[in-house]
Design a protein around this motif. Structure first.
Motif, mmCIF file in Angstrom:
data_model
loop_
_atom_site.group_PDB
_atom_site.id
_atom_site.type_symbol
_atom_site.label_atom_id
_atom_site.label_comp_id
_atom_site.label_asym_id
_atom_site.label_seq_id
_atom_site.Cartn_x
_atom_site.Cartn_y
_atom_site.Cartn_z
ATOM 1 N N ARG A 67 -12.353 4.892 5.716
ATOM 2 C CA ARG A 67 -13.646 4.736 5.624
ATOM 3 C C ARG A 67 -14.026 5.285 4.851
ATOM 4 N NH1 ARG A 67 -16.771 2.370 9.368
ATOM 5 N NH2 ARG A 67 -18.369 3.875 9.313
ATOM 6 N N VAL A 68 -13.224 5.646 3.679
ATOM 7 C CA VAL A 68 -13.401 5.513 2.059
ATOM 8 C C VAL A 68 -12.954 5.184 1.517
ATOM 9 C CG1 VAL A 68 -13.941 7.832 0.246
ATOM 10 C CG2 VAL A 68 -14.336 8.611 2.775
ATOM 11 N N VAL A 69 -13.671 4.402 0.606
ATOM 12 C CA VAL A 69 -13.364 4.096 -0.910
ATOM 13 C C VAL A 69 -13.233 4.526 -2.198
ATOM 14 C CG1 VAL A 69 -13.090 1.518 -2.238
ATOM 15 C CG2 VAL A 69 -13.062 1.399 0.278
ATOM 16 N N PHE A 70 -12.228 4.516 -3.273
ATOM 17 C CA PHE A 70 -12.455 4.614 -4.332
ATOM 18 C C PHE A 70 -11.856 3.621 -4.853
ATOM 19 C CE2 PHE A 70 -10.253 6.307 -8.263
ATOM 20 C CZ PHE A 70 -11.621 7.161 -8.904
ATOM 21 N N GLY A 71 -12.561 3.183 -6.548
ATOM 22 C CA GLY A 71 -12.318 2.150 -7.298
ATOM 23 C C GLY A 71 -12.645 2.377 -8.705
ATOM 24 N N VAL A 77 0.664 -1.357 -0.063
ATOM 25 C CA VAL A 77 0.246 -0.082 0.201
ATOM 26 C C VAL A 77 1.198 1.196 -0.043
ATOM 27 C CG1 VAL A 77 -1.593 1.292 1.546
ATOM 28 C CG2 VAL A 77 -1.523 -1.059 1.594
ATOM 29 N N GLU A 78 0.622 2.200 -1.009
ATOM 30 C CA GLU A 78 1.009 3.482 -1.096
ATOM 31 C C GLU A 78 0.727 4.619 -0.494
ATOM 32 O OE1 GLU A 78 4.481 5.564 -3.460
ATOM 33 O OE2 GLU A 78 2.825 3.816 -5.132
ATOM 34 N N SER A 79 1.162 5.031 0.515
ATOM 35 C CA SER A 79 0.147 6.191 1.069
ATOM 36 C C SER A 79 0.898 7.294 1.044
ATOM 37 C CB SER A 79 0.066 6.074 2.626
ATOM 38 O OG SER A 79 -0.974 4.837 3.019
ATOM 39 N N PHE A 80 -0.090 8.789 0.756
ATOM 40 C CA PHE A 80 0.167 10.230 0.475
ATOM 41 C C PHE A 80 -0.545 11.251 1.742
ATOM 42 C CE2 PHE A 80 0.305 7.784 -3.259
ATOM 43 C CZ PHE A 80 1.992 7.875 -4.071
ATOM 44 N N GLY A 81 -0.190 11.941 2.442
ATOM 45 C CA GLY A 81 -0.755 12.980 2.291
ATOM 46 C C GLY A 81 -1.167 12.889 4.164
ATOM 47 N N ALA A 82 -2.414 13.626 4.355
ATOM 48 C CA ALA A 82 -2.338 13.478 5.719
ATOM 49 C C ALA A 82 -3.618 14.276 6.041
ATOM 50 C CB ALA A 82 -2.057 14.472 6.784
ATOM 51 N N GLY A 83 -4.094 12.951 6.632
ATOM 52 C CA GLY A 83 -6.331 13.616 6.897
ATOM 53 C C GLY A 83 -7.094 12.048 7.076
ATOM 54 N N PRO A 84 -8.244 12.345 6.886
ATOM 55 C CA PRO A 84 -9.052 11.179 6.741
ATOM 56 C C PRO A 84 -8.617 10.557 5.489
ATOM 57 C CG PRO A 84 -10.482 12.976 6.883
ATOM 58 C CD PRO A 84 -8.913 13.773 6.475
ATOM 59 N N GLY A 85 -8.605 8.693 6.051
ATOM 60 C CA GLY A 85 -8.181 7.898 5.072
ATOM 61 C C GLY A 85 -9.305 7.892 3.926
ATOM 62 N N VAL A 86 -8.498 7.617 2.674
ATOM 63 C CA VAL A 86 -9.184 7.119 1.585
ATOM 64 C C VAL A 86 -8.676 5.930 0.968
ATOM 65 C CG1 VAL A 86 -10.202 8.042 -1.023
ATOM 66 C CG2 VAL A 86 -9.911 9.849 0.395
ATOM 67 N N VAL A 87 -9.413 5.067 0.782
ATOM 68 C CA VAL A 87 -8.347 3.413 -0.024
ATOM 69 C C VAL A 87 -8.819 3.774 -1.441
ATOM 70 C CG1 VAL A 87 -8.019 0.943 0.096
ATOM 71 C CG2 VAL A 87 -8.192 1.708 2.221
ATOM 72 N N VAL A 88 -7.776 3.725 -2.333
ATOM 73 C CA VAL A 88 -7.808 3.949 -3.543
ATOM 74 C C VAL A 88 -7.655 2.481 -4.207
ATOM 75 C CG1 VAL A 88 -6.969 4.713 -5.664
ATOM 76 C CG2 VAL A 88 -7.242 6.391 -4.222
#
Length: 264
Positions: A84-88, A12-23
Motif C-alpha cells: 500500500r506504499v509506493v516509492f519512486g 519484481v525483486e523482493s526483500f525482507g518482511a513486513g508491510p509492503g513498499v513498491v520501489v
C-alpha cells in the motif's frame, strides 16, 4: 539478491518482511541498483523493486509507450503483493505520482520526481539526444543527457565529458539509452501547472538533495502546495542519485521515519 517473481510481465525483486513498499526505478536504472535501499528497509518492510519493462527478465515495451502503461504495471504489483506504499525515484517518481492519481495509497514517497511544472524541466537538448540514440552513438548521447540534465557534478571540457561518461557509466547504462527518448517525451508531454496532482489523496513525502540541480528540487515546494496532504524536505549533502548510489541508507531512514509517523 532478493527473490525474483514475474508479475504480469514485469519482474519484481523482493526483500525482507513486513508491510509492503513498491520501489519504482528511474531512467537508465535497473532494479538491482536499488538493492542497498531495499536491504536498508527490509528490517521493517517487504520491499518489492520493479524491473521496469525492457529491462532484465521483464517483458519488452509495447509499440505505444506512456506513463500510464508504467502505472498499469505498478498497480498490478500492488495488487499481487498487497503493498500500500509506493516509492519512486526520478522518472520513477513521475510514475509513482500518476499511480497515486489512480489508486488510493497508504503513503507515497518520491525522490526528485521527473515532473515539469510550467516548463521547469528544460528539454531543449532532447532533439539532439534523440538523434544520437537513433544513430547508435550511445556514449555521445549519454554525454548530451548528462550535460542537458546537469547531472555530472563538475565542469569539464568536451574531452573530459566523454572520459567521465566512459568511466562513470558502463555498458548496462549505455544499453538502456534506447529506452530514454520515450521517457523524456513523457516528461515533456505531461508538463503542466501541476493542478492534476491535487487529486492525489495519499499522504505524500517529497524528497530532494541540496547537491541536485535546482530545477529538480524547485518543483518540490510547488507540489507540496498542490497536493492536499504533502510535505517536502531538501536533505543536506544529497544528490540526485542518493536512492540508488550515494546515500541509500539515508533515504531509507527518511522513508522509514515517515511511514512510522503515518502509522500513528
Amino acid at each position: 539478491m532478493g527473490e525474483i517473481e514475474v508479475m504480469g510481465g514485469v519482474a519484481v525483486e523482493s526483500f525482507g518482511a513486513g508491510p509492503g513498499v513498491v520501489v519504482v526505478p528511474g531512467t537508465n536504472r535497473r532494479a538491482h541498483h536499488y538493492e542497498p535501499l531495499a536491504r536498508a528497509l527490509a528490517g521493517a518492510h517487504t520491499v518489492h523493486v520493479v524491473e521496469r519493462r525492457g529491462r532484465g527478465e521483464s517483458a519488452a515495451r509495447g509499440t505505444s509507450y506512456s506513463v500510464e502503461a508504467e502505472v498499469d504495471d505498478v498497480l498490478g504489483v500492488l495488487e499481487r503483493t498487497g503493498a500500500r506504499v509506493v516509492f519512486g525515484h526520478s522518472y520513477g517518481g513521475l510514475i509513482a505520482l500518476h499511480a497515486g492519481l489512480r489508486q488510493a495509497l497508504d503513503a507515497l514517497v518520491v525522490y526528485e520526481p521527473g515532473v515539469s511544472l510550467d516548463g521547469s524541466f528544460d528539454l531543449s537538448w532532447m532533439e539532439a539526444f534523440n538523434r544520437k540514440v537513433a544513430d547508435g552513438r550511445f556514449v555521445s548521447a549519454m554525454t548530451t543527457f548528462l550535460k542537458g540534465a546537469q547531472l555530472l557534478p563538475f565542469r569539464a571540457t568536451p574531452l573530459l565529458w566523454a572520459i567521465s561518461v566512459l568511466l562513470l557509466y558502463g555498458r548496462e547504462e549505455r544499453d538502456l539509452m534506447p529506452l530514454t527518448p520515450a521517457e523524456l517525451g513523457e516528461i515533456a508531454r505531461l508538463d503542466s501547472d501541476g493542478s492534476r496532482y491535487a487529486r492525489i489523496t495519499a499522504p505524500t513525502l517529497l524528497l530532494g538533495g541540496t547537491k541536485t540541480p535546482a530545477y529538480l528540487t524547485g518543483v518540490l515546494p510547488q507540489l507540496a502546495k498542490i497536493l492536499p496532504n504533502a510535505e517536502y524536505s531538501i536533505l543536506p549533502g544529497l544528490d540526485h542519485n542518493a536512492p540508488d548510489e550515494t546515500a541509500p541508507d539515508e533515504v531509507a531512514r527518511q522513508l522509514r521515519q515517515y511511514l512510522v509517523r503515518q502509522s500513528r
